[in-house]
Scaffold this active site. Structure first.
Site, PDB file in Angstrom:
ATOM      1  N   HIS A   1       0.875  -1.177   0.000  1.00 33.70           N
ATOM      2  CA  HIS A   1       0.000   0.000   0.000  1.00 33.70           C
ATOM      3  C   HIS A   1       0.908   1.220   0.000  1.00 33.70           C
ATOM      4  O   HIS A   1       1.683   1.408   0.932  1.00 33.70           O
ATOM      5  CB  HIS A   1      -0.843  -0.061   1.290  1.00 33.70           C
ATOM      6  CG  HIS A   1      -1.935   0.929   1.362  1.00 33.70           C
ATOM      7  ND1 HIS A   1      -1.736   2.285   1.299  1.00 33.70           N
ATOM      8  CD2 HIS A   1      -3.275   0.768   1.488  1.00 33.70           C
ATOM      9  CE1 HIS A   1      -2.895   2.903   1.395  1.00 33.70           C
ATOM     10  NE2 HIS A   1      -3.844   2.010   1.506  1.00 33.70           N
TER      11      HIS A   1
ATOM     12  N   HIS B   1      -0.336   3.702  11.679  1.00 37.46           N
ATOM     13  CA  HIS B   1       0.814   4.601  11.599  1.00 37.46           C
ATOM     14  C   HIS B   1       0.724   5.740  12.613  1.00 37.46           C
ATOM     15  O   HIS B   1      -0.297   5.959  13.251  1.00 37.46           O
ATOM     16  CB  HIS B   1       0.979   5.164  10.185  1.00 37.46           C
ATOM     17  CG  HIS B   1      -0.143   6.022   9.706  1.00 37.46           C
ATOM     18  ND1 HIS B   1      -1.323   5.514   9.261  1.00 37.46           N
ATOM     19  CD2 HIS B   1      -0.254   7.360   9.591  1.00 37.46           C
ATOM     20  CE1 HIS B   1      -2.125   6.488   8.886  1.00 37.46           C
ATOM     21  NE2 HIS B   1      -1.512   7.630   9.081  1.00 37.46           N
TER      22      HIS B   1
ATOM     23  N   GLU C   1      -3.661  15.188  10.650  1.00 35.48           N
ATOM     24  CA  GLU C   1      -4.590  14.787   9.595  1.00 35.48           C
ATOM     25  C   GLU C   1      -6.026  15.061  10.014  1.00 35.48           C
ATOM     26  O   GLU C   1      -6.539  14.442  10.938  1.00 35.48           O
ATOM     27  CB  GLU C   1      -4.440  13.291   9.322  1.00 35.48           C
ATOM     28  CG  GLU C   1      -3.014  12.855   9.037  1.00 35.48           C
ATOM     29  CD  GLU C   1      -2.883  11.345   8.970  1.00 35.48           C
ATOM     30  OE1 GLU C   1      -3.901  10.639   9.068  1.00 35.48           O
ATOM     31  OE2 GLU C   1      -1.751  10.874   8.833  1.00 35.48           O
TER      32      GLU C   1
ATOM     33  N   HIS D   1      -6.638  13.202  13.485  1.00 34.27           N
ATOM     34  CA  HIS D   1      -5.537  12.415  14.031  1.00 34.27           C
ATOM     35  C   HIS D   1      -4.330  13.335  14.050  1.00 34.27           C
ATOM     36  O   HIS D   1      -3.755  13.640  13.017  1.00 34.27           O
ATOM     37  CB  HIS D   1      -5.318  11.164  13.180  1.00 34.27           C
ATOM     38  CG  HIS D   1      -6.547  10.310  13.093  1.00 34.27           C
ATOM     39  ND1 HIS D   1      -7.196  10.028  11.927  1.00 34.27           N
ATOM     40  CD2 HIS D   1      -7.267   9.718  14.080  1.00 34.27           C
ATOM     41  CE1 HIS D   1      -8.247   9.276  12.187  1.00 34.27           C
ATOM     42  NE2 HIS D   1      -8.322   9.079  13.477  1.00 34.27           N
TER      43      HIS D   1
ATOM     44  N   HIS E   1      -2.831   5.913  14.816  1.00 34.00           N
ATOM     45  CA  HIS E   1      -4.192   5.605  14.382  1.00 34.00           C
ATOM     46  C   HIS E   1      -4.123   4.566  13.271  1.00 34.00           C
ATOM     47  O   HIS E   1      -3.044   4.172  12.847  1.00 34.00           O
ATOM     48  CB  HIS E   1      -4.919   6.867  13.928  1.00 34.00           C
ATOM     49  CG  HIS E   1      -4.188   7.652  12.897  1.00 34.00           C
ATOM     50  ND1 HIS E   1      -3.132   8.477  13.192  1.00 34.00           N
ATOM     51  CD2 HIS E   1      -4.321   7.719  11.553  1.00 34.00           C
ATOM     52  CE1 HIS E   1      -2.668   9.031  12.093  1.00 34.00           C
ATOM     53  NE2 HIS E   1      -3.363   8.580  11.067  1.00 34.00           N
TER      54      HIS E   1
HETATM   55 FE   LIG Z   1      -3.224   8.842   8.966  1.00 37.82          FE
END
Ligand SMILES: [Fe+2]
Length: 461
Positions: A306, A349, A355, A379, A385
């Site tokens: 990803h 992460h 964010e 976040h 999170h």
């Molecule tokens: Fe994130």
């Protein structure tokens, strides 16, 4: 003809082609447009006398001496010079529109937060009174950082105009249909589209279909630009031609009007006797635009793993540090998932960037429940999170065939600065008290054996 397929539920009722507004394609182009024939001087900017008795005026979005690839300005030919569009100012209060620094001592910004959609109040709210700040970051006075807002708009501005000297506004509608009548032309905007309103641009916002709700990223810093594509090459992600800038449109109305100016985080009002939207012709590269998010061409994993979410960046507003944005605007939209032997949702992460996410429509893959259209989540800097229990279990056990993620459009305002919650976000907006619990039921899978507690079928032993 539009050959793309997507599941934007707003498309069925789209009014995008309902009006006869004209737009010019391109991002950061040097445009030229005139609403009356011959109004635009040719071959020069400042003739001794402009056609139609217009005044020539330059609107500079960057310092005169900014590097040429960043230099942005527009020459306007207008009925009155802008200096006639302001008079003496008085301060006014817009209590829900906050600017950084706005640190509330009794609010804890450190935490993972999520909100349900902020409901409409039943009050008549305009673009100005309906702007509710959720977070602020950086410092408006030094032109670094940003603010995130939710707007709840039910009423058109009438003989009322606004500009922000503090910021460029990125508008992300989620509900309703708005018209931005600007100095440089008219933009109509519906969910699934975004608009960029440059710093200093005068405009009025009308409600075509209400109530209207959406998100705004207020960028105090350097302007949004398209991210470098690196080895991706010259195409995909957001393509320049899909940005649309309005053609010139002017008002010649002699009526008592109010202009509100946001300047250093304060709001100031001035009365004038006419509409300031009086630009008959203009040319330049400093102008508002809109963009249809369904034209965003996502890039992703075609075999395994990803990529970092930066692969979905639509626009980036640089800071002084290369690659470390003041703001990135990132889009999570419909796409195919094909990666083999891969945990497909965003991984867990913790990072330096803060964010703030919003859901425009549909379901977000890392959070199947609870993050709903109109809702937001935060976040913050260096707070971990990732997928909730359902998303983790589902993705860990999924049959990894090619799968279309459909009916999904969420976005992120990501900044290098920590985001501070406003009083409104912490105490009035519908905060989900139990959001942090979405990770509580994630189980220990380690038992000292290589397969952990998964059995061969992928289920718990
Ligand atoms: Fe994130």
């Amino acid at each position: 003809m539009d050959q793309r397929t997507d599941s934007n539920p707003y498309k069925a009722n789209s009014r995008r082609n309902a009006s006869d507004l004209d737009y010019m394609p391109g991002f950061g182009n040097d445009f030229e447009t005139e609403a009356l024939p011959g109004a635009l001087p040719q071959g020069m900017n400042s003739p001794q006398k402009c056609a139609y008795g217009l005044y020539g005026e330059q609107l500079s979005g960057t310092a005169f001496t900014a590097p040429s690839h960043q230099n942005e300005r527009t020459w306007c030919y207008r009925i009155r010079p802008s200096v006639r569009h302001t008079s003496r100012f008085s301060k006014i209060e817009l209590p829900f529109w906050k600017s950084a620094p706005n640190i509330c001592e009794d609010v804890i910004s450190l935490g993972q937060y999520r909100w349900d959609p902020v409901p409409h109040s039943g009050l008549d709210l305009t673009w100005l009174t309906g702007m509710h700040t959720m977070t602020t970051a950086g410092d408006v006075n030094t032109q670094v950082g940003m603010a995130s807002h939710i707007y709840l708009v039910t009423k058109s501005m009438e003989d009322e105009y606004f500009y922000s000297a503090d910021s460029e506004l990125l508008v992300v509608p989620q509900e309703g249909f708005l018209r931005f009548c600007t100095e440089l032309g008219v933009i109509e905007l519906e969910p699934g589209e975004i608009a960029i309103l440059p710093r200093g641009l005068v405009y009025r916002v009308e409600v075509i279909e209400g109530p209207a709700r959406g998100f705004v990223c207020e960028n105090y810093g350097q302007k949004f630009e398209l991210p470098g594509r690196g080895p991706i090459g010259a195409n995909c992600m957001a393509n320049r031609r899909d940005f649309k800038t309005p053609v010139a449109h002017f008002e010649d109305r002699e009526v008592v009007s109010t202009l509100t100016v946001k300047w250093c985080g304060r709001f100031h009002e001035t009365k004038i006797g006419h509409s300031p939207l009086d630009v008959v012709a203009w040319h330049g590269n400093y102008a508002p635009c809109k963009y249809d998010l369904s034209t965003y061409c996502p890039i992703g994993a075609v075999l395994f793993d990803h990529p970092d979410p930066s692969i979905f960046t639509v626009l980036t507003a640089p800071s002084g540090v290369p690659g470390t944005a003041n703001i990135d605007f990132v889009l999570f939209r419909e796409r195919w998932m094909v990666a083999e032997n891969t945990f497909r949702p965003p991984w867990y992460h913790k990072n330096i960037m803060s964010e703030l996410m919003g859901n425009i429509y549909g379901q977000y893959d890392a959070k199947p429940q609870g993050f709903v259209p109109g809702g937001m989540s935060l976040h913050n800097m260096m707070l971990p999170h990732g997928p909730d229990k359902n998303a983790f279990e589902g993705a860990s056990n999924a049959d990894l065939k090619a799968e279309k993620l459909d009916n999904t459009m969420s976005f992120m305002f990501e900044t290098r600065f920590p985001q501070q919650l406003t009083e409104f976000a912490a105490k009035e907006a519908p905060l989900q008290d139990d959001y942090i619990d979405c990770w509580n039921t994630l189980e220990k899978r380690f038992d000292g054996t290589p397969e952990g507690t998964w059995d061969k079928a992928g289920k718990k032993k």
